[in-house]
Design a protein around this motif. Structure first.
Motif, mmCIF file in Angstrom:
data_model
loop_
_atom_site.group_PDB
_atom_site.id
_atom_site.type_symbol
_atom_site.label_atom_id
_atom_site.label_comp_id
_atom_site.label_asym_id
_atom_site.label_seq_id
_atom_site.Cartn_x
_atom_site.Cartn_y
_atom_site.Cartn_z
ATOM 1 N N GLU A 184 0.835 -1.198 0.000
ATOM 2 C CA GLU A 184 0.000 0.000 0.000
ATOM 3 C C GLU A 184 0.874 1.255 0.000
ATOM 4 N N HIS A 185 1.955 1.241 0.760
ATOM 5 C CA HIS A 185 2.860 2.388 0.804
ATOM 6 C C HIS A 185 3.573 2.577 -0.538
ATOM 7 N N VAL A 186 3.934 1.479 -1.174
ATOM 8 C CA VAL A 186 4.544 1.571 -2.499
ATOM 9 C C VAL A 186 3.564 2.183 -3.488
ATOM 10 N N ARG A 187 2.316 1.734 -3.449
ATOM 11 C CA ARG A 187 1.304 2.253 -4.382
ATOM 12 C C ARG A 187 1.059 3.746 -4.175
ATOM 13 N N ARG A 188 1.215 4.224 -2.951
ATOM 14 C CA ARG A 188 0.985 5.647 -2.685
ATOM 15 C C ARG A 188 2.028 6.528 -3.368
ATOM 16 N N VAL A 189 3.254 6.039 -3.474
ATOM 17 C CA VAL A 189 4.302 6.861 -4.082
ATOM 18 C C VAL A 189 4.579 6.485 -5.536
ATOM 19 N N ASN A 190 4.149 5.275 -5.949
ATOM 20 C CA ASN A 190 4.439 4.818 -7.304
ATOM 21 C C ASN A 190 3.344 3.860 -7.775
ATOM 22 N N PRO A 191 2.177 4.387 -8.105
ATOM 23 C CA PRO A 191 1.062 3.520 -8.507
ATOM 24 C C PRO A 191 1.413 2.658 -9.722
ATOM 25 N N GLY A 192 1.078 1.383 -9.616
ATOM 26 C CA GLY A 192 1.248 0.484 -10.752
ATOM 27 C C GLY A 192 2.600 -0.176 -10.870
ATOM 28 N N VAL A 193 3.593 0.191 -10.049
ATOM 29 C CA VAL A 193 4.899 -0.428 -10.157
ATOM 30 C C VAL A 193 4.825 -1.872 -9.649
ATOM 31 N N GLU A 194 5.543 -2.758 -10.314
ATOM 32 C CA GLU A 194 5.562 -4.158 -9.902
ATOM 33 C C GLU A 194 6.488 -4.336 -8.702
ATOM 34 N N VAL A 195 6.067 -5.161 -7.760
ATOM 35 C CA VAL A 195 6.884 -5.516 -6.601
ATOM 36 C C VAL A 195 7.207 -7.004 -6.684
ATOM 37 N N LEU A 196 8.497 -7.318 -6.775
ATOM 38 C CA LEU A 196 8.944 -8.703 -6.800
ATOM 39 C C LEU A 196 9.488 -9.086 -5.435
ATOM 40 N N ARG A 197 9.252 -10.321 -5.026
ATOM 41 C CA ARG A 197 9.818 -10.828 -3.782
ATOM 42 C C ARG A 197 10.985 -11.756 -4.096
ATOM 43 N N SER A 198 12.021 -11.676 -3.286
ATOM 44 C CA SER A 198 13.212 -12.474 -3.568
ATOM 45 C C SER A 198 13.876 -12.932 -2.280
ATOM 46 N N CYS A 199 14.699 -13.957 -2.417
ATOM 47 C CA CYS A 199 15.520 -14.442 -1.313
ATOM 48 C C CYS A 199 16.801 -14.992 -1.925
ATOM 49 N N ALA A 200 17.900 -14.269 -1.753
ATOM 50 C CA ALA A 200 19.163 -14.710 -2.343
ATOM 51 C C ALA A 200 19.625 -16.028 -1.732
ATOM 52 N N ARG A 201 19.319 -16.253 -0.474
ATOM 53 C CA ARG A 201 19.776 -17.469 0.203
ATOM 54 C C ARG A 201 19.185 -18.718 -0.436
ATOM 55 N N THR A 202 17.897 -18.664 -0.794
ATOM 56 C CA THR A 202 17.238 -19.829 -1.392
ATOM 57 C C THR A 202 17.188 -19.766 -2.912
ATOM 58 N N GLY A 203 17.437 -18.583 -3.463
ATOM 59 C CA GLY A 203 17.348 -18.414 -4.911
ATOM 60 C C GLY A 203 15.972 -18.000 -5.393
ATOM 61 N N ASP A 204 15.014 -17.862 -4.484
ATOM 62 C CA ASP A 204 13.664 -17.451 -4.880
ATOM 63 C C ASP A 204 13.707 -16.063 -5.527
ATOM 64 N N GLY A 205 13.031 -15.934 -6.654
ATOM 65 C CA GLY A 205 12.917 -14.653 -7.334
ATOM 66 C C GLY A 205 14.061 -14.322 -8.272
ATOM 67 N N VAL A 206 15.143 -15.092 -8.230
ATOM 68 C CA VAL A 206 16.308 -14.781 -9.063
ATOM 69 C C VAL A 206 15.962 -14.894 -10.546
ATOM 70 N N ASP A 207 15.343 -15.995 -10.927
ATOM 71 C CA ASP A 207 15.000 -16.178 -12.341
ATOM 72 C C ASP A 207 13.977 -15.142 -12.806
ATOM 73 N N THR A 208 13.003 -14.839 -11.962
ATOM 74 C CA THR A 208 11.992 -13.850 -12.332
ATOM 75 C C THR A 208 12.624 -12.487 -12.550
ATOM 76 N N LEU A 209 13.530 -12.100 -11.648
ATOM 77 C CA LEU A 209 14.193 -10.812 -11.792
ATOM 78 C C LEU A 209 15.012 -10.758 -13.072
ATOM 79 N N LEU A 210 15.749 -11.814 -13.361
ATOM 80 C CA LEU A 210 16.542 -11.844 -14.587
ATOM 81 C C LEU A 210 15.643 -11.746 -15.817
ATOM 82 N N GLU A 211 14.508 -12.422 -15.802
ATOM 83 C CA GLU A 211 13.600 -12.364 -16.946
ATOM 84 C C GLU A 211 13.031 -10.963 -17.142
ATOM 85 N N ARG A 212 12.734 -10.271 -16.046
ATOM 86 C CA ARG A 212 12.230 -8.897 -16.161
ATOM 87 C C ARG A 212 13.283 -7.995 -16.807
ATOM 88 N N VAL A 213 14.514 -8.164 -16.390
ATOM 89 C CA VAL A 213 15.598 -7.341 -16.924
ATOM 90 C C VAL A 213 15.826 -7.645 -18.400
#
Length: 242
Positions: A184-213
């Protein structure tokens, strides 16, 4: 009559914006996309970037990284373990990167054939937010341990982001992180921006972030944030850059 601090700041930003626009045009012509990573110290940005670089190297993608700090080459050594070309940029006390610094390293170091350059900015959510580096994509990162209200405390950084990445997601529950309040706080300053969740320790979100880039590199449309980089209240003398 002496120029006011605000006038000097506007002149510095205007000069930087001109250099950034020229650099973006030049790099685009060479087929290079720049990803500017902003966060506060301790967000886990270096570890996550190392994971993304390693995955890119595994896939044979032509990536490289510049990492900026006031002192030490610790982060460059950590990122180099990925196998990607990495260079440390020492700012000699400057709390942010500017387009002139990036241009110098692009001209003198960037490996031939690189199509994706990650720039790990100085750990600071104030000054770096004001400076366009000629990037194609600006990513602002925040760890769950930093608190849900950080977007409201640093509206210029979060309000100028093309993408927001939440790091250390495995610590959300023990940290008592309120994900709904954060979004909600993110939407207040930047409506519509995507928020990705990640965890470097487990590797979660790494592939998604690379694909976005990679999608942005390949011409996908980029989110339009409500804020452009703008001056902050103090200026710095330009010192030597290592």
């Amino acid at each position: 009559m002496c120029e006011s601090v605000d006038e000097v700041g506007r002149a510095v930003l205007a000069r930087n914006d001109g250099l950034a626009a020229h650099l973006r045009e030049e790099l685009t012509g060479r087929g290079v996309s720049v990803v500017n990573l902003l966060s506060s110290p301790g967000s886990g940005k270096t570890e996550l970037l190392g994971r993304v670089l390693a995955r890119a190297v595994e896939r044979g993608l032509p990536v490289a990284a510049l990492t900026a700090d006031l002192a030490t080459e610790n982060d460059a050594r950590r990122l180099a373990r990925s196998g990607a070309p990495v260079k440390q940029l020492l700012t000699d006390g400057l709390c942010h990167l500017e387009a002139r610094q990036l241009r110098g390293h692009v001209e003198s170091w960037l490996p031939e054939g690189t199509s994706l350059l990650f720039v790990e900015n100085v750990g600071n959510l104030v000054c770096p937010a004001s400076y366009d580096l000629g990037e194609s994509l600006r990513i602002v990162l925040m760890a769950v341990t930093e608190g849900e209200d950080k977007p409201l405390k640093y509206p210029t950084a979060f309000g100028s982001a093309h993408l927001v990445v939440l790091t250390k997601s495995d610590l959300a529950e023990p940290a008592g992180f309120d994900a709904a309040a954060f979004e909600e706080h993110v939407r207040r300053v930047n409506p519509g921006v995507e928020v990705l969740r990640s965890c470097a320790r487990t590797g979660d979100g790494v592939d998604t972030l690379l694909e976005r880039v990679l999608a942005v590199r390949d011409g996908a449309p980029v989110h339009s944030p409500p804020l452009a980089p703008r001056p902050h209240s103090h200026t710095h003398a330009a010192g030597p850059v290592a």
